[in-house]
Design a protein around this motif. Structure first.
Motif, mmCIF file in Angstrom:
data_model
loop_
_atom_site.group_PDB
_atom_site.id
_atom_site.type_symbol
_atom_site.label_atom_id
_atom_site.label_comp_id
_atom_site.label_asym_id
_atom_site.label_seq_id
_atom_site.Cartn_x
_atom_site.Cartn_y
_atom_site.Cartn_z
ATOM 1 N N ASP A 1 0.734 -1.314 0.019
ATOM 2 C CA ASP A 1 0.137 -0.018 0.027
ATOM 3 C C ASP A 1 0.847 1.251 0.007
ATOM 4 O O ASP A 1 0.359 2.309 -0.096
ATOM 5 C CB ASP A 1 -0.913 0.040 1.249
ATOM 6 C CG ASP A 1 -1.976 -1.147 1.175
ATOM 7 O OD1 ASP A 1 -2.373 -1.451 -0.066
ATOM 8 O OD2 ASP A 1 -2.343 -1.370 2.283
ATOM 9 N N PHE A 2 2.330 1.245 0.317
ATOM 10 C CA PHE A 2 3.130 2.257 0.200
ATOM 11 C C PHE A 2 4.022 2.335 -1.086
ATOM 12 O O PHE A 2 4.953 3.119 -0.966
ATOM 13 C CB PHE A 2 3.835 2.170 1.407
ATOM 14 C CG PHE A 2 3.018 2.132 2.756
ATOM 15 C CD1 PHE A 2 2.347 3.309 3.140
ATOM 16 C CD2 PHE A 2 2.657 1.054 3.474
ATOM 17 C CE1 PHE A 2 1.706 3.333 4.232
ATOM 18 C CE2 PHE A 2 2.027 0.849 4.654
ATOM 19 C CZ PHE A 2 1.346 2.157 5.035
ATOM 20 N N TYR B 1 12.975 -1.445 -9.807
ATOM 21 C CA TYR B 1 13.053 -0.178 -8.896
ATOM 22 C C TYR B 1 11.845 -0.042 -8.219
ATOM 23 O O TYR B 1 10.463 -0.012 -8.948
ATOM 24 C CB TYR B 1 13.506 1.007 -9.843
ATOM 25 C CG TYR B 1 13.482 2.199 -9.072
ATOM 26 C CD1 TYR B 1 14.281 2.222 -8.061
ATOM 27 C CD2 TYR B 1 12.382 2.910 -9.404
ATOM 28 C CE1 TYR B 1 14.367 3.622 -7.333
ATOM 29 C CE2 TYR B 1 12.353 4.564 -8.834
ATOM 30 C CZ TYR B 1 13.539 4.324 -7.578
ATOM 31 O OH TYR B 1 13.531 5.834 -7.034
ATOM 32 N N ILE B 2 11.615 -0.087 -7.075
ATOM 33 C CA ILE B 2 10.386 0.485 -6.229
ATOM 34 C C ILE B 2 10.476 1.493 -5.286
ATOM 35 O O ILE B 2 11.116 1.172 -4.411
ATOM 36 C CB ILE B 2 9.951 -1.277 -5.401
ATOM 37 C CG1 ILE B 2 9.873 -2.399 -6.405
ATOM 38 C CG2 ILE B 2 8.658 -0.825 -4.597
ATOM 39 C CD1 ILE B 2 9.703 -3.765 -5.632
ATOM 40 N N PRO B 3 9.978 2.693 -5.696
ATOM 41 C CA PRO B 3 9.949 3.644 -4.763
ATOM 42 C C PRO B 3 8.702 3.383 -3.878
ATOM 43 O O PRO B 3 7.774 3.002 -4.146
ATOM 44 C CB PRO B 3 10.037 4.801 -5.820
ATOM 45 C CG PRO B 3 8.971 4.283 -6.800
ATOM 46 C CD PRO B 3 9.455 2.802 -7.229
ATOM 47 N N PHE B 4 8.841 4.271 -2.458
ATOM 48 C CA PHE B 4 7.730 4.324 -1.592
ATOM 49 C C PHE B 4 7.105 5.533 -1.474
ATOM 50 O O PHE B 4 7.845 6.445 -1.776
ATOM 51 C CB PHE B 4 8.145 3.812 -0.414
ATOM 52 C CG PHE B 4 8.766 2.382 -0.315
ATOM 53 C CD1 PHE B 4 7.865 1.287 -0.380
ATOM 54 C CD2 PHE B 4 10.061 1.980 -0.563
ATOM 55 C CE1 PHE B 4 8.173 -0.330 -0.498
ATOM 56 C CE2 PHE B 4 10.277 0.736 -0.535
ATOM 57 C CZ PHE B 4 9.495 -0.513 -0.759
ATOM 58 N N THR B 5 6.013 5.689 -1.166
ATOM 59 C CA THR B 5 5.101 6.839 -0.864
ATOM 60 C C THR B 5 5.546 7.594 0.395
ATOM 61 O O THR B 5 5.499 8.459 0.921
ATOM 62 C CB THR B 5 3.764 6.701 -0.905
ATOM 63 O OG1 THR B 5 3.313 5.819 -0.097
ATOM 64 C CG2 THR B 5 3.209 6.464 -2.577
ATOM 65 N N GLN B 6 6.093 6.553 1.266
ATOM 66 C CA GLN B 6 6.586 6.927 2.634
ATOM 67 C C GLN B 6 7.843 6.287 2.961
ATOM 68 O O GLN B 6 8.051 5.268 2.356
ATOM 69 C CB GLN B 6 5.459 6.541 3.733
ATOM 70 C CG GLN B 6 4.166 7.276 3.485
ATOM 71 C CD GLN B 6 3.515 7.033 4.820
ATOM 72 O OE1 GLN B 6 3.575 6.319 5.720
ATOM 73 N NE2 GLN B 6 1.919 6.996 4.499
#
Length: 238
Positions: free
Chosen positions: A81-82, A126-131
């Motif tokens: 979810d992030f 590549y996996i960026p997160f929102t938090q």
């Protein structure tokens, strides 16, 4: 055999009678043994009318042991979810079987979908997160032969290319047969305390072939705070 959470252990102790639906017929059973490990407990039972003793089933105990080892520790959550989906990338994926098949909720649980490499066996995800998050463990599954084997993880390495995969990783490991079936890999937790993005390099596969397939990627951990990375980038742009 009943499988329930430890929260119900006290209420379902040996000798207690409960009603269950068995083979389309309601039957009253008496719990005869309780074996508790980790998050779950196994309850061995027999119909109350039976006076015969319960014999431990080695296969069931082995299955329970394997199952309990795949349970994510308390306090860790699925970080799906992030994920900042707008920034997710995968190099060397084949167009018809993209990263979404293995990473997105709903897709990754569909046995008919998978992520597949294209030109050779390697993948760079590549996996960026929102938090900002703390990573504790990862589940990476795939087929027995084409599933991933050697994995390297890089924390906060923005937009790497294959020319950078020999840089020192934050962590690296080999995927075992149990991992391919869903057993989590516990990461070097100290290396993943303030993660804004994660790069996963799949170096090779179990069979040594030219095609690698991933059926599921799940990342477990916790959020560090409520800072939204998109909002932070907007502030930096001003």
């Amino acid at each position: 055999m009943l499988l329930i959470s430890n929260g119900d252990v006290a209420a379902n102790s040996p000798g207690r009678q409960v009603d269950v639906l068995s083979l389309h017929t309601y039957r009253t059973i008496e719990i005869s043994w309780v074996i508790s490990e980790g998050k779950y407990a196994l309850f061995f039972f027999a119909p109350c009318s039976s006076s015969s003793s319960i014999l431990f089933d080695t296969f069931l105990l082995s299955s329970f042991s394997a199952m309990s080892s795949s349970v994510i520790p308390r306090g860790q959550v699925d970080l799906v979810d992030f994920v900042d989906w707008s920034g997710v990338e995968c190099l060397n994926q084949i167009g018809k079987n993209p990263i979404a098949n293995a990473l997105k909720q709903g897709y990754r649980d569909d046995d008919g979908l998978h992520l597949e490499s294209d030109a050779d066996e390697q993948l760079l995800i590549y996996i960026p997160f929102t938090q900002v998050v703390k990573l504790h463990s990862a589940v990476i599954t795939g087929p027995e032969e084409e599933g991933p084997r050697t994995v390297k993880l890089f924390a906060n390495k923005e937009h790497m290319g294959f020319s950078n995969v020999n840089d020192p990783p934050s962590d690296s490991f080999n995927i075992s047969a149990d991992n391919l079936k869903g057993k989590p890999v516990t990461l070097k937790y100290v290396k993943f305390q303030n993660v804004c993005s994660l790069t996963i390099f799949i170096e090779d596969n179990q069979g040594g072939g030219d095609v690698t397939k991933l059926q599921k990627i799940s990342l477990y951990g916790t959020t560090v705070d409520t800072t939204n990375m998109k909002d932070l980038k907007k502030i930096e742009d001003h």
